[in-house]
Write an enzyme that holds these catalytic residues in place. Structure first.
Site, PDB file in Angstrom:
ATOM      1  N   CYS A   1      20.461   4.972  -5.937  1.00 41.73           N
ATOM      2  CA  CYS A   1      20.921   5.749  -4.777  1.00 41.73           C
ATOM      3  C   CYS A   1      22.419   5.981  -4.822  1.00 41.73           C
ATOM      4  O   CYS A   1      22.916   6.985  -4.342  1.00 41.73           O
ATOM      5  CB  CYS A   1      20.547   5.017  -3.500  1.00 41.73           C
TER       6      CYS A   1
ATOM      7  N   GLY B   1       3.048   4.095   1.159  1.00 42.59           N
ATOM      8  CA  GLY B   1       3.981   4.075   2.285  1.00 42.59           C
ATOM      9  C   GLY B   1       3.585   4.976   3.434  1.00 42.59           C
ATOM     10  O   GLY B   1       3.624   4.567   4.599  1.00 42.59           O
ATOM     11  N   SER B   2       3.185   6.201   3.106  1.00 40.97           N
ATOM     12  CA  SER B   2       2.883   7.157   4.175  1.00 40.97           C
ATOM     13  C   SER B   2       1.635   6.740   4.948  1.00 40.97           C
ATOM     14  O   SER B   2       1.402   7.184   6.064  1.00 40.97           O
ATOM     15  CB  SER B   2       2.696   8.559   3.596  1.00 40.97           C
TER      16      SER B   2
ATOM     17  N   GLY C   1       2.873   2.548   6.220  1.00 39.61           N
ATOM     18  CA  GLY C   1       4.214   2.491   6.830  1.00 39.61           C
ATOM     19  C   GLY C   1       4.204   2.758   8.333  1.00 39.61           C
ATOM     20  O   GLY C   1       4.784   1.991   9.117  1.00 39.61           O
TER      21      GLY C   1
ATOM     22  N   GLU D   1      18.928   2.522   4.719  1.00 41.23           N
ATOM     23  CA  GLU D   1      19.713   2.709   3.482  1.00 41.23           C
ATOM     24  C   GLU D   1      19.006   3.813   2.712  1.00 41.23           C
ATOM     25  O   GLU D   1      17.926   3.594   2.174  1.00 41.23           O
ATOM     26  CB  GLU D   1      19.729   1.430   2.640  1.00 41.23           C
TER      27      GLU D   1
ATOM     28  N   GLY E   1       0.828  -1.192   0.000  1.00 39.30           N
ATOM     29  CA  GLY E   1       0.000   0.000   0.000  1.00 39.30           C
ATOM     30  C   GLY E   1       0.864   1.243   0.000  1.00 39.30           C
ATOM     31  O   GLY E   1       2.098   1.157  -0.110  1.00 39.30           O
TER      32      GLY E   1
HETATM   33  P1  NAD Z   1      10.307   6.217  -0.600  1.00 40.47           P
HETATM   34  O1  NAD Z   1      11.007   6.542   0.649  1.00 40.47           O
HETATM   35  O2  NAD Z   1       9.218   7.085  -1.056  1.00 40.47           O
HETATM   36  O3  NAD Z   1       9.672   4.758  -0.498  1.00 40.47           O
HETATM   37  C1  NAD Z   1      10.424   3.603  -0.131  1.00 40.47           C
HETATM   38  C2  NAD Z   1       9.499   2.620   0.554  1.00 40.47           C
HETATM   39  O4  NAD Z   1       9.068   3.183   1.776  1.00 40.47           O
HETATM   40  C3  NAD Z   1       8.237   2.303  -0.232  1.00 40.47           C
HETATM   41  O5  NAD Z   1       7.852   0.984   0.027  1.00 40.47           O
HETATM   42  C4  NAD Z   1       7.224   3.273   0.368  1.00 40.47           C
HETATM   43  O6  NAD Z   1       5.905   2.836   0.224  1.00 40.47           O
HETATM   44  C5  NAD Z   1       7.656   3.266   1.824  1.00 40.47           C
HETATM   45  N1  NAD Z   1       7.350   4.481   2.577  1.00 40.47           N
HETATM   46  C6  NAD Z   1       7.195   5.741   2.132  1.00 40.47           C
HETATM   47  N2  NAD Z   1       6.938   6.572   3.153  1.00 40.47           N
HETATM   48  C7  NAD Z   1       6.954   5.819   4.281  1.00 40.47           C
HETATM   49  C8  NAD Z   1       6.768   6.086   5.661  1.00 40.47           C
HETATM   50  N3  NAD Z   1       6.527   7.309   6.102  1.00 40.47           N
HETATM   51  N4  NAD Z   1       6.847   5.071   6.536  1.00 40.47           N
HETATM   52  C9  NAD Z   1       7.122   3.824   6.120  1.00 40.47           C
HETATM   53  N5  NAD Z   1       7.287   3.500   4.825  1.00 40.47           N
HETATM   54  C10 NAD Z   1       7.220   4.478   3.908  1.00 40.47           C
HETATM   55  O7  NAD Z   1      11.437   6.057  -1.695  1.00 40.47           O
HETATM   56  P2  NAD Z   1      11.269   5.665  -3.205  1.00 40.47           P
HETATM   57  O8  NAD Z   1      10.755   6.845  -3.943  1.00 40.47           O
HETATM   58  O9  NAD Z   1      10.506   4.384  -3.343  1.00 40.47           O
HETATM   59  O10 NAD Z   1      12.778   5.340  -3.604  1.00 40.47           O
HETATM   60  C11 NAD Z   1      13.678   6.328  -3.948  1.00 40.47           C
HETATM   61  C12 NAD Z   1      14.570   6.712  -2.771  1.00 40.47           C
HETATM   62  O11 NAD Z   1      15.180   5.553  -2.232  1.00 40.47           O
HETATM   63  C13 NAD Z   1      15.703   7.602  -3.184  1.00 40.47           C
HETATM   64  O12 NAD Z   1      15.882   8.627  -2.239  1.00 40.47           O
HETATM   65  C14 NAD Z   1      16.902   6.679  -3.178  1.00 40.47           C
HETATM   66  O13 NAD Z   1      18.127   7.299  -3.004  1.00 40.47           O
HETATM   67  C15 NAD Z   1      16.577   5.768  -2.084  1.00 40.47           C
HETATM   68  N6  NAD Z   1      17.298   4.509  -2.244  1.00 40.47           N
HETATM   69  C16 NAD Z   1      18.299   4.196  -1.376  1.00 40.47           C
HETATM   70  C17 NAD Z   1      19.026   3.028  -1.536  1.00 40.47           C
HETATM   71  C18 NAD Z   1      20.135   2.654  -0.593  1.00 40.47           C
HETATM   72  O14 NAD Z   1      20.451   1.482  -0.513  1.00 40.47           O
HETATM   73  N7  NAD Z   1      20.743   3.569   0.091  1.00 40.47           N
HETATM   74  C19 NAD Z   1      18.717   2.162  -2.576  1.00 40.47           C
HETATM   75  C20 NAD Z   1      17.700   2.523  -3.445  1.00 40.47           C
HETATM   76  C21 NAD Z   1      16.981   3.691  -3.253  1.00 40.47           C
END
Ligand code: NAD
Length: 471
Positions: free
Chosen positions: A278, A202-203, A206, A244, A200
């Site tokens: 990332c 994330g916000s 999550g 991460e 679902g």
């Molecule tokens: P995102 O943070 O929007 O979402 C990542 C996941 O977290 C998704 O499953 C989302 O539904 C969930 N999510 C979103 N808000 C949440 C909350 N408040 N509480 C709990 N879960 C929540 O990120 P994205 O747009 O899917 O991915 C891109 C980002 O991820 C970029 O900033 C990128 O740099 C980072 N990233 C980091 C790594 C790493 O290993 N360091 C790897 C890949 C991507």
């Protein structure tokens, strides 16, 4: 098509009354179905079931854990073309990338974890005490969409190896590939209830996970903003949180290297996956005397990049994930233009013949100042900032002048020179004279706002273990 990734105790919940998340093909902007989001009751149910399986997961013999990881690996190989097609459809990455690197990274994590587990000692004797390493218990794995198999499988393989039951929350943008992955795990001998999935926005769902008192650890990959929210909500139950997060990695091109090879490599490393990595080296640091040569080579090389339909084998760059990201990247390009930096290729708007879909013109800015917005913030699209330096000390200072510290890259005349520079960089990994990490089981994770955890291989396994001292 309606997909449910709510998978609890070995069953998919196909109740279609849940909230729908529309699935949009980023290459065409057309809808191809919807994801049925898990509701609060289902999230809590999945957590309860996983919690009741803490002992079952912990009591799996090492040989059983290895067998399960092999079964996932076989499932991945058997369904690799379905998976690569699914990833190409859901995120628009070119098929030649999804059928190679996207699959291979999942394979590497499983193989490296199997190897690590075979050699790992869960008990160690010291002169005055004994160490016993035990599974931390119920873990939640929250992952993004950009390298979906890489991010899910590094966490899943380590958690299974450690003996932890799982509740996974993959990105709502990777519903298709997640469904296939769940089906693969469903077919293994992992006892039902040891792996559960909810899905679902994330916000919305999550926080139900982050604040839940029964979860012992959250492993999260995603944006820094969401990571901070997770850590805040997790604080009251003092759970372990492994983050991460984002990056703004530097690539130092040292004096004297063959620019005809180094610059195209550097551009590829930045633009792969439409710049949605990332660890992408989005700041290219070059000797100031090489500026005009780098400009010429970059312009020539950029002309050869094929942006368009990701189903075509000749395509190098697909679209970015969604409209929000498209608009955000346009704003960053606009900011670079407003700041007066020279664009040597790309710019605002969509490339010719890519009018439908969230396509970005691969864009390179020259003579960028490191203090600018485009050099400091993670853009997450095919946008490269070229920054010139006076000498290597200056290059190291520029590389380290970032709130992030995930990755770094060095191209130099010999590896020993590169390793000396690498030791001075504030980043979790430095790639010296290579195109990428390859299959190395080396730890992956960030300094500073790039996070606090380490994944893959030995370091990945140990994230999911508690250490007990017997004195
Ligand atoms: P995102 O943070 O929007 O979402 C990542 C996941 O977290 C998704 O499953 C989302 O539904 C969930 N999510 C979103 N808000 C949440 C909350 N408040 N509480 C709990 N879960 C929540 O990120 P994205 O747009 O899917 O991915 C891109 C980002 O991820 C970029 O900033 C990128 O740099 C980072 N990233 C980091 C790594 C790493 O290993 N360091 C790897 C890949 C991507």
């Amino acid at each position: 098509m309606k997909i449910s990734n709510t998978y609890i105790n070995g069953f998919f919940c196909n109740d279609e009354t849940g909230k729908n998340f529309e699935l949009i093909n980023p290459s065409t902007e057309s809808s191809y179905g919807s994801l049925i989001c898990s509701n609060e009751e289902q999230v809590n149910n999945a957590i309860d079931i996983a919690l009741s399986n803490e002992d079952t997961a912990a009591n799996l013999k090492i040989s059983q854990r290895i067998e399960i990881l092999h079964q996932i690996l076989n499932g991945l190989n058997d369904r690799s073309s379905e998976l690569s097609n699914a990833i190409t459809l859901e995120m628009g990455a070119p098929i030649k990338l999804t059928s190679s690197a996207h699959i291979q990274m999942g394979v590497d994590h499983l193989q490296n974890t199997i190897k690590t587990l075979k050699d790992y000692s869960f008990e160690e004797d010291f002169d005055e005490y004994q160490l016993v390493k035990v599974p931390i218990g119920l873990v939640a794995l929250i992952t993004p969409w950009n390298w979906p198999l890489n991010q899910t499988l590094t966490k899943i393989s380590s958690a299974i190896a450690a003996g932890c039951p799982i509740i996974m929350k993959p990105s709502e943008y990777s519903g298709l590939s997640s469904r296939i992955l769940i089906e693969i795990i469903d077919k293994t001998s992992l006892p039902k209830g040891c792996f559960n999935c909810v899905n679902g926005i994330g916000s919305q769902i999550g926080p139900l996970i982050s604040s839940h008192a029964d979860i012992k650890m959250i492993s999260f990959t995603g944006s820094t903003l969401a990571g901070v929210n997770i850590q805040e909500l997790a604080a009251t139950s003092v759970k372990r949180v492994s983050l991460e997060l984002g990056g703004k990695s530097a690539h130092i091109i040292c004096p004297g290297v063959d620019l005809e090879i180094a610059i195209p490599n550097a551009i590829d490393q930045c633009f792969i996956n439409s710049g949605q990595s990332c660890s992408a080296p989005t700041r290219l640091l070059i000797p100031e005397e090489d500026v005009s040569e780098v400009k010429r080579i970059s312009m020539e090389y950029a002309d050869s990049i094929v942006t368009g339909n990701p189903d075509n084998e000749s395509t190098n760059l697909g679209p970015v994930i969604n409209l929000k990201q498209y608009e955000s990247i346009q704003r960053y390009i606009e900011s670079g233009i407003d700041d007066g930096y020279e664009i040597i290729t790309g710019g605002l708007g969509k490339p010719n013949d890519c009018i439908n879909g969230y396509f970005i013109k691969p864009t390179i800015f020259l003579n960028v100042e490191n203090s600018s917005l485009i050099a400091q913030e993670e853009i997450f699209g095919p946008v490269l900032s070229i920054i010139s330096y006076i000498d290597i000390d200056d290059a190291i200072n520029i590389a380290n002048d970032s709130i992030y510290g995930l990755s770094s890259y060095i191209t130099c005349l010999n590896d020993s020179e590169g390793k000396l520079i690498a030791k001075k960089l504030k980043a979790g990994q430095t790639i010296v004279n290579k195109k990428g990490r390859g299959s190395a089981p080396a730890p992956f994770g960030g300094f500073k706002k790039s996070g606090n955890g380490r994944e893959h291989g030995l370091f990945g396994l140990e994230e999911y273990l508690e250490v007990k001292a017997i004195i």
